[in-house]
Write a protein that holds these residues in place. Structure first.
Motif, mmCIF file in Angstrom:
data_model
loop_
_atom_site.group_PDB
_atom_site.id
_atom_site.type_symbol
_atom_site.label_atom_id
_atom_site.label_comp_id
_atom_site.label_asym_id
_atom_site.label_seq_id
_atom_site.Cartn_x
_atom_site.Cartn_y
_atom_site.Cartn_z
ATOM 1 N N HIS A 76 5.331 10.128 3.160
ATOM 2 C CA HIS A 76 4.980 8.710 3.095
ATOM 3 C C HIS A 76 5.754 7.895 4.139
ATOM 4 C CE1 HIS A 76 2.368 9.154 -0.271
ATOM 5 N NE2 HIS A 76 3.319 9.525 -1.108
ATOM 6 N N GLU A 89 1.003 6.797 -6.836
ATOM 7 C CA GLU A 89 -0.129 7.708 -6.997
ATOM 8 C C GLU A 89 0.317 9.158 -6.852
ATOM 9 O OE1 GLU A 89 -2.820 6.303 -4.045
ATOM 10 O OE2 GLU A 89 -3.667 4.718 -5.326
ATOM 11 N N SER A 90 1.280 9.407 -5.971
ATOM 12 C CA SER A 90 1.818 10.757 -5.809
ATOM 13 C C SER A 90 2.535 11.210 -7.071
ATOM 14 C CB SER A 90 2.799 10.800 -4.625
ATOM 15 O OG SER A 90 2.127 10.574 -3.404
ATOM 16 N N ASP A 130 0.836 -1.211 0.000
ATOM 17 C CA ASP A 130 0.000 0.000 0.000
ATOM 18 C C ASP A 130 0.870 1.260 0.000
ATOM 19 O OD1 ASP A 130 -2.212 -1.622 0.077
ATOM 20 O OD2 ASP A 130 -2.536 -1.418 2.237
ATOM 21 N N HIS A 131 1.974 1.178 0.724
ATOM 22 C CA HIS A 131 2.897 2.305 0.832
ATOM 23 C C HIS A 131 3.455 2.697 -0.536
ATOM 24 C CE1 HIS A 131 6.138 4.797 2.509
ATOM 25 N NE2 HIS A 131 6.957 4.163 1.670
ATOM 26 N N THR A 185 2.281 1.857 -3.428
ATOM 27 C CA THR A 185 1.179 2.261 -4.307
ATOM 28 C C THR A 185 0.882 3.741 -4.119
ATOM 29 O OG1 THR A 185 0.164 0.059 -4.321
ATOM 30 C CG2 THR A 185 -1.267 1.928 -4.839
ATOM 31 N N ARG A 186 0.919 4.204 -2.876
ATOM 32 C CA ARG A 186 0.695 5.629 -2.602
ATOM 33 C C ARG A 186 1.788 6.491 -3.233
ATOM 34 N NH1 ARG A 186 -1.447 3.656 2.353
ATOM 35 N NH2 ARG A 186 0.617 3.622 3.297
ATOM 36 N N HIS A 202 4.088 8.417 7.425
ATOM 37 C CA HIS A 202 2.805 7.704 7.440
ATOM 38 C C HIS A 202 3.014 6.216 7.719
ATOM 39 C CE1 HIS A 202 -0.652 5.558 5.659
ATOM 40 N NE2 HIS A 202 -1.352 6.604 6.075
#
Length: 294
Positions: free
Chosen positions: A204, A173-174, A166-167, A169-170, A207
């Motif tokens: 990120h 997306e950024s 998920d990390h 993937t973010r 997060h």
């Protein structure tokens, strides 16, 4: 092969044609002389545009080397011209020769070198930042992925792997979001994208760290509230979980480096984006006249 003038090599003497016209010419030469012509796709920069030409090489009468140039398209943006030329070569099995420095205006050649240097430097800097990011993730895993007194991790291998997926993937997306941003485009600088990506990676990273701490806290509470249940479940060992997660990070960084190359190329095209302009008969002959006057 007869000597060619600069105009003939450029294709200025002929009107721009469709690729179908080139293919028809190739077939006619093949039928006439019984040998398959060799088609080379090359580019050059002139008059503020990046030109794509097709050069047809074949053996004519008595095995004499013959050459016929065809002017195909011209673009204001180098990346689009290159994409068109490469796609054309791949589709028809032609040879792509790249940018011909000898046929390119000095000012445009310098412009090309500057942009390629900027793009490649951005890629190198982004890869360095991604490597630092990977090291930060591993340090976070080593420090904040913890277990109980029996060395059983509070997070499972599967759970932590999903968090890492998920990390990254973010992060992707950024990158996609940055490419859509008009604010950075107007600044016309590779450096602004590098600065923004560094900020994104920092956010990120924080997060991911916060997520591990939060999930660990939740799991500890569940174990405390239901000691007879969850404590009896089989849980992964702390060392096993950490090693698995670190291997996931290493592979993800390798994969991300490929995305970064595409990202830098896309930024290059974004910063210098223009609508494609196909040469018409009028502009073609006008440029030919100017060339003859030089």
């Amino acid at each position: 092969m007869k000597d060619l003038t600069k105009q003939q090599i450029y294709g200025y003497g002929a009107e721009p044609v469709q690729i179908s016209d080139v293919l028809s010419y190739v077939e006619s030469r093949k039928e006439a002389y019984g040998n398959k012509p060799n088609i080379k796709i090359f580019m050059y920069g002139d008059a503020g545009k990046w030109h794509v030409d097709a050069g047809v090489h074949y053996k004519g009468h008595n095995g004499r080397e013959e050459y016929q140039p065809f002017l195909l398209k011209a673009y204001k943006q180098y990346g689009r011209a290159e994409n068109y030329a490469k796609a054309l070569a791949k589709e028809h099995g032609f040879s792509f020769e790249g940018l011909n420095q000898e046929l390119t205006d000095e000012s445009m050649w310098l412009q090309y070198q500057k942009r390629i240097y900027g793009r490649d430097t951005l890629t190198d800097n982004l890869e360095d930042e991604m490597a630092k990011h990977g090291s930060e993730l591993m340090q976070t895993i080593e420090t904040y992925v913890v277990g109980d007194e029996k060395e059983k991790a509070f997070l499972s291998k599967q759970e932590l792997e999903q968090m890492l997926n998920d990390h990254f993937t973010r992060i992707e997306e950024s990158m996609a979001s940055l490419l859509k941003s008009n604010e950075l485009q107007n600044k016309k600088s590779f450096g602004h994208y590098l600065v923004e990506m560094k900020k994104q990676l920092k956010d990120h990273s924080q997060h991911f760290k916060d997520s591990i701490i939060e999930r660990t806290t939740v799991t500890k509470q569940k174990l405390k509230d239901n000691a007879n249940g969850l404590l009896n479940n089989v849980r992964d060992g702390i060392t096993e979980v950490k090693e698995s997660a670190k291997n996931t990070v290493k592979q993800a960084i390798i994969n991300m480096n490929e995305h970064l190359k595409d990202f830098s190329t896309a930024i290059d095209q974004k910063l210098y984006e223009h609508e494609p302009v196909q040469l018409d008969r009028k502009s073609n002959k006008a440029m030919a006249a100017l060339e003859l006057e030089r």
